[in-house]
Design a protein around this motif. Structure first.
Motif, PDB file in Angstrom:
ATOM      1  N   ASP A  19      93.695  36.649 -61.562  1.00 56.59           N
ATOM      2  CA  ASP A  19      92.576  35.718 -61.751  1.00 56.59           C
ATOM      3  C   ASP A  19      91.376  36.190 -60.921  1.00 56.59           C
ATOM      4  OD1 ASP A  19      90.873  33.575 -62.046  1.00 56.59           O
ATOM      5  OD2 ASP A  19      92.066  32.229 -60.767  1.00 56.59           O
ATOM      6  N   LEU A  20      90.645  37.143 -61.478  1.00 55.64           N
ATOM      7  CA  LEU A  20      89.529  37.712 -60.707  1.00 55.64           C
ATOM      8  C   LEU A  20      88.399  36.717 -60.494  1.00 55.64           C
ATOM      9  CD1 LEU A  20      89.358  41.356 -62.104  1.00 55.64           C
ATOM     10  CD2 LEU A  20      90.320  40.571 -59.940  1.00 55.64           C
ATOM     11  N   SER A  21      88.359  35.694 -61.314  1.00 57.31           N
ATOM     12  CA  SER A  21      87.271  34.712 -61.149  1.00 57.31           C
ATOM     13  C   SER A  21      87.395  33.934 -59.843  1.00 57.31           C
ATOM     14  CB  SER A  21      87.225  33.753 -62.333  1.00 57.31           C
ATOM     15  OG  SER A  21      88.351  32.920 -62.291  1.00 57.31           O
ATOM     16  N   ILE A  22      88.572  34.007 -59.220  1.00 54.78           N
ATOM     17  CA  ILE A  22      88.703  33.279 -57.953  1.00 54.78           C
ATOM     18  C   ILE A  22      87.910  33.977 -56.832  1.00 54.78           C
ATOM     19  CG2 ILE A  22      90.770  34.336 -56.918  1.00 54.78           C
ATOM     20  CD1 ILE A  22      91.590  31.234 -56.459  1.00 54.78           C
ATOM     21  N   VAL A  23      87.592  35.244 -57.032  1.00 54.88           N
ATOM     22  CA  VAL A  23      86.863  35.965 -55.969  1.00 54.88           C
ATOM     23  C   VAL A  23      85.487  35.334 -55.735  1.00 54.88           C
ATOM     24  CG1 VAL A  23      85.881  38.195 -55.265  1.00 54.88           C
ATOM     25  CG2 VAL A  23      88.196  38.090 -56.233  1.00 54.88           C
ATOM     26  N   PRO A  24      84.618  35.252 -56.775  1.00 58.54           N
ATOM     27  CA  PRO A  24      83.338  34.571 -56.520  1.00 58.54           C
ATOM     28  C   PRO A  24      83.502  33.084 -56.205  1.00 58.54           C
ATOM     29  CG  PRO A  24      83.550  35.192 -58.845  1.00 58.54           C
ATOM     30  CD  PRO A  24      84.679  35.841 -58.128  1.00 58.54           C
ATOM     31  N   ALA A  25      84.566  32.473 -56.733  1.00 60.71           N
ATOM     32  CA  ALA A  25      84.788  31.041 -56.444  1.00 60.71           C
ATOM     33  C   ALA A  25      85.078  30.845 -54.953  1.00 60.71           C
ATOM     34  CB  ALA A  25      85.918  30.496 -57.304  1.00 60.71           C
ATOM     35  N   VAL A  26      85.909  31.709 -54.397  1.00 65.25           N
ATOM     36  CA  VAL A  26      86.209  31.633 -52.958  1.00 65.25           C
ATOM     37  C   VAL A  26      84.947  31.933 -52.154  1.00 65.25           C
ATOM     38  CG1 VAL A  26      87.372  32.894 -51.071  1.00 65.25           C
ATOM     39  CG2 VAL A  26      88.695  32.104 -53.037  1.00 65.25           C
ATOM     40  N   GLN A  27      84.229  32.973 -52.580  1.00 62.38           N
ATOM     41  CA  GLN A  27      83.051  33.399 -51.796  1.00 62.38           C
ATOM     42  C   GLN A  27      81.959  32.333 -51.770  1.00 62.38           C
ATOM     43  OE1 GLN A  27      82.536  37.181 -53.737  1.00 62.38           O
ATOM     44  NE2 GLN A  27      83.682  38.281 -52.159  1.00 62.38           N
ATOM     45  N   ARG A  28      81.942  31.507 -52.784  1.00 64.62           N
ATOM     46  CA  ARG A  28      80.961  30.419 -52.800  1.00 64.62           C
ATOM     47  C   ARG A  28      81.316  29.333 -51.782  1.00 64.62           C
ATOM     48  NH1 ARG A  28      77.352  28.370 -56.908  1.00 64.62           N
ATOM     49  NH2 ARG A  28      77.186  26.135 -56.590  1.00 64.62           N
ATOM     50  N   GLU A  29      82.626  29.089 -51.660  1.00 59.53           N
ATOM     51  CA  GLU A  29      83.095  27.995 -50.798  1.00 59.53           C
ATOM     52  C   GLU A  29      83.353  28.404 -49.363  1.00 59.53           C
ATOM     53  OE1 GLU A  29      83.525  24.750 -51.616  1.00 59.53           O
ATOM     54  OE2 GLU A  29      82.644  25.264 -53.550  1.00 59.53           O
ATOM     55  N   SER A  30      83.783  29.654 -49.196  1.00 55.81           N
ATOM     56  CA  SER A  30      84.329  30.044 -47.893  1.00 55.81           C
ATOM     57  C   SER A  30      83.718  31.331 -47.347  1.00 55.81           C
ATOM     58  CB  SER A  30      85.848  30.216 -48.018  1.00 55.81           C
ATOM     59  OG  SER A  30      86.394  30.684 -46.811  1.00 55.81           O
ATOM     60  N   HIS A  31      83.709  31.424 -46.033  1.00 53.85           N
ATOM     61  CA  HIS A  31      83.218  32.631 -45.346  1.00 53.85           C
ATOM     62  C   HIS A  31      84.326  33.656 -45.145  1.00 53.85           C
ATOM     63  CE1 HIS A  31      85.283  31.068 -41.771  1.00 53.85           C
ATOM     64  NE2 HIS A  31      84.842  29.889 -42.159  1.00 53.85           N
ATOM     65  N   LEU A  32      85.565  33.307 -45.531  1.00 56.28           N
ATOM     66  CA  LEU A  32      86.687  34.219 -45.277  1.00 56.28           C
ATOM     67  C   LEU A  32      86.693  35.380 -46.271  1.00 56.28           C
ATOM     68  CD1 LEU A  32      89.552  31.604 -44.705  1.00 56.28           C
ATOM     69  CD2 LEU A  32      88.312  32.919 -42.960  1.00 56.28           C
ATOM     70  N   PRO A  33      87.148  36.567 -45.836  1.00 49.86           N
ATOM     71  CA  PRO A  33      87.253  37.681 -46.779  1.00 49.86           C
ATOM     72  C   PRO A  33      88.316  37.414 -47.842  1.00 49.86           C
ATOM     73  CG  PRO A  33      87.931  38.353 -44.543  1.00 49.86           C
ATOM     74  CD  PRO A  33      87.547  36.920 -44.465  1.00 49.86           C
ATOM     75  N   ILE A  34      88.104  37.950 -49.028  1.00 44.64           N
ATOM     76  CA  ILE A  34      89.117  37.851 -50.076  1.00 44.64           C
ATOM     77  C   ILE A  34      89.398  39.218 -50.681  1.00 44.64           C
ATOM     78  CG2 ILE A  34      87.335  36.930 -51.711  1.00 44.64           C
ATOM     79  CD1 ILE A  34      90.218  35.648 -52.927  1.00 44.64           C
ATOM     80  N   LEU A  35      90.671  39.580 -50.642  1.00 46.33           N
ATOM     81  CA  LEU A  35      91.132  40.855 -51.208  1.00 46.33           C
ATOM     82  C   LEU A  35      91.796  40.586 -52.558  1.00 46.33           C
ATOM     83  CD1 LEU A  35      92.928  42.438 -48.095  1.00 46.33           C
ATOM     84  CD2 LEU A  35      90.485  42.397 -48.627  1.00 46.33           C
ATOM     85  N   VAL A  36      92.032  41.670 -53.291  1.00 43.49           N
ATOM     86  CA  VAL A  36      92.763  41.558 -54.558  1.00 43.49           C
ATOM     87  C   VAL A  36      93.946  42.529 -54.534  1.00 43.49           C
ATOM     88  CG1 VAL A  36      92.630  42.020 -57.051  1.00 43.49           C
ATOM     89  CG2 VAL A  36      90.813  40.703 -55.923  1.00 43.49           C
ATOM     90  N   ASP A  37      95.068  42.073 -55.061  1.00 42.44           N
ATOM     91  CA  ASP A  37      96.275  42.888 -55.179  1.00 42.44           C
ATOM     92  C   ASP A  37      96.516  43.167 -56.667  1.00 42.44           C
ATOM     93  OD1 ASP A  37      98.891  43.740 -55.561  1.00 42.44           O
ATOM     94  OD2 ASP A  37      99.780  42.343 -54.135  1.00 42.44           O
ATOM     95  N   PRO A  38      96.048  44.327 -57.160  1.00 46.45           N
ATOM     96  CA  PRO A  38      96.223  44.611 -58.586  1.00 46.45           C
ATOM     97  C   PRO A  38      97.649  45.050 -58.916  1.00 46.45           C
ATOM     98  CG  PRO A  38      95.112  46.452 -57.525  1.00 46.45           C
ATOM     99  CD  PRO A  38      95.342  45.418 -56.455  1.00 46.45           C
ATOM    100  N   SER A  39      98.482  45.263 -57.910  1.00 43.61           N
ATOM    101  CA  SER A  39      99.866  45.685 -58.154  1.00 43.61           C
ATOM    102  C   SER A  39     100.723  44.504 -58.588  1.00 43.61           C
ATOM    103  CB  SER A  39     100.448  46.339 -56.896  1.00 43.61           C
ATOM    104  OG  SER A  39      99.611  47.376 -56.445  1.00 43.61           O
ATOM    105  N   HIS A  40     100.817  43.475 -57.709  1.00 37.63           N
ATOM    106  CA  HIS A  40     101.565  42.273 -58.111  1.00 37.63           C
ATOM    107  C   HIS A  40     100.805  41.521 -59.194  1.00 37.63           C
ATOM    108  CE1 HIS A  40     103.337  43.339 -54.256  1.00 37.63           C
ATOM    109  NE2 HIS A  40     104.442  42.839 -54.764  1.00 37.63           N
ATOM    110  N   GLY A  41      99.502  41.692 -59.212  1.00 43.72           N
ATOM    111  CA  GLY A  41      98.669  41.000 -60.198  1.00 43.72           C
ATOM    112  C   GLY A  41      98.911  41.451 -61.623  1.00 43.72           C
ATOM    113  N   THR A  42      99.435  42.666 -61.791  1.00 45.46           N
ATOM    114  CA  THR A  42      99.692  43.148 -63.153  1.00 45.46           C
ATOM    115  C   THR A  42     101.164  43.480 -63.363  1.00 45.46           C
ATOM    116  OG1 THR A  42      99.302  45.463 -62.559  1.00 45.46           O
ATOM    117  CG2 THR A  42      97.383  44.194 -63.285  1.00 45.46           C
ATOM    118  N   GLY A  43     101.795  44.024 -62.326  1.00 48.77           N
ATOM    119  CA  GLY A  43     103.211  44.393 -62.442  1.00 48.77           C
ATOM    120  C   GLY A  43     103.444  45.674 -63.229  1.00 48.77           C
ATOM    121  N   LYS A  44     102.349  46.310 -63.667  1.00 50.26           N
ATOM    122  CA  LYS A  44     102.485  47.523 -64.498  1.00 50.26           C
ATOM    123  C   LYS A  44     101.598  48.625 -63.942  1.00 50.26           C
ATOM    124  CE  LYS A  44     104.629  45.362 -68.053  1.00 50.26           C
ATOM    125  NZ  LYS A  44     104.262  44.616 -69.207  1.00 50.26           N
TER     126      LYS A  44
END
Ligand code: PEP
Ligand code: MN
Length: 355
Positions: free
Chosen positions: A253-278
């Motif tokens: 759910d890549l849309s959570i990245v800008p959603a988090v950045q709008r609400e929070s000052h915390l860094p947000i990373l993405v894990d494309p490995s578990h995120g896809t499994g392939k």
């Protein structure tokens, strides 16, 4: 409730306000920003009487925070949080992207060193590897435990890479906090509130993965649990959620990245490995994650994925990681960001860790 200090407030004034808040039976969380310090107040059941606080020296204003998450919120701290690693140039958050790579599980010293050498050569600053594995089957490989933590400590000494590894329970947390540079809390534990609070009492950054079906608010509230205990170094991580889709293991759910950045000052990373499994989808989604504005990636890399004891299907090979670093760094430049290549460890820090 939030106390905003004046830009010119002195450290003594900030300390005095914190003591006043603690004296009322609440908890004070001073969060320094670029312009001024804000002090979050937690532990209050109802409204805090703002009258006296407003009169204290150095106080600019007292604001009510209406959101359920407070310390996590941009209302408390507008600037992005940047987490630093003493004695190195590595950071998580801010303009430089954090690249974390390594196997799903540490399987042996040889396996860990082989992969670490290659991800370090490709420019990663952080090494991931599971010592304690949350597996669906009790008969599946559960991780090497403390032996794996010792191997990762050796990896840090040899290659300079900072270590990220998961604590699956309280017992593991004690050891992980001792050996690792970043404590990972996995998706399955995102709402293990007692574990979150215990991680909040450690003084090491915590990488918090989004739960398998967590909303944005639940995700941020989980981070709030950690921060409410005084640990302000929290890194969020999107790793895919459960949906009807079965062409991937999870739906990233890549849309959570800008959603988090709008609400929070915390860094947000993405894990494309578990995120896809392939394996074949890791690189495209890694590129997309950087394009969407993620503050970094955590990627599973294995030199012999077919023989991996966990998550071989989604592990990319070191050559693919080289390509990932190259393409992601080109995408980052479009966003006026960069992917640092390699970690620099100061000699005094290296001497301390070698002791
Ligand atoms: C992992 O990073 O190896 C892991 C188990 O991740 P998650 O908690 O996202 O499933
Ligand atoms: Mn894994």
């Amino acid at each position: 409730m939030l106390v905003v200090m004046k830009a010119q407030a002195t450290p003594e004034e900030i300390k005095a306000v914190c003591e006043h808040i603690e004296g009322l039976g609440y908890r004070a969380h001073p969060l320094p920003g670029a312009q001024r310090t804000a002090i979050g107040i937690t532990g209050n059941q109802g409204e805090v009487d703002r009258g006296n606080i407003e009169e204290l020296a150095g106080v600019a204003e007292v604001i009510r925070v209406s959101k359920p998450y407070k310390l996590v919120s941009r209302d408390v701290k507008d600037e992005d949080t940047v987490i630093r690693f003493a004695g190195t140039d590595a950071t998580i958050g801010g303009a430089k992207l954090a690249m974390i790579a390594g196997p799903c599980s540490i399987e042996s010293r040889e396996q860990a060193f082989t992969i670490a050498e290659q991800v370090a050569a490709a420019g990663a600053q952080f090494f991931r590897g599971g010592a304690y594995k949350p597996r669906t089957s009790p008969y599946a490989f559960q991780g090497l435990g403390e032996e794996a933590l010792k191997i990762m400590a050796e990896v840090r000494e040899r290659f300079g890479l900072r270590i990220v590894t998961e604590a699956i329970d309280h017992e593991a947390l004690e050891l992980v906090a001792e050996y690792a540079d970043v404590i990972q809390i996995g998706a399955r534990n995102m709402q293990n509130f007692s574990l979150l609070k215990a991680a909040g009492r450690k003084r090491k950054p915590v990488l918090l993965k989004r739960g398998l079906a967590a909303t944005l608010e639940e995700f941020l509230m989980a981070a709030e649990y950690i921060m409410s205990e005084g640990n302000y170094e929290v890194i969020l991580c999107e790793r895919g959620v459960r949906t009807f889709a079965d062409h991937t293991r999870n739906t990233l759910d890549l849309s959570i990245v800008p959603a988090v950045q709008r609400e929070s000052h915390l860094p947000i990373l993405v894990d494309p490995s578990h995120g896809t499994g392939k394996r074949n989808k890791v690189l495209p989604l890694a590129r997309a994650a950087v394009a969407v504005g993620a503050d970094g990636l955590i990627v599973e890399v294995h030199h012999q994925p077919d023989k991996a004891l966990s998550d071989g299907m989604q592990s990319i090979v070191p050559e693919q990681f080289v390509q990932l670093m190259d393409e992601c760094s080109q995408i980052a430049t479009v966003l006026h960001r960069s992917v640092p290549r390699g970690i620099h460890v100061s000699e005094s820090a290296a001497a301390v860790s070698a002791r």
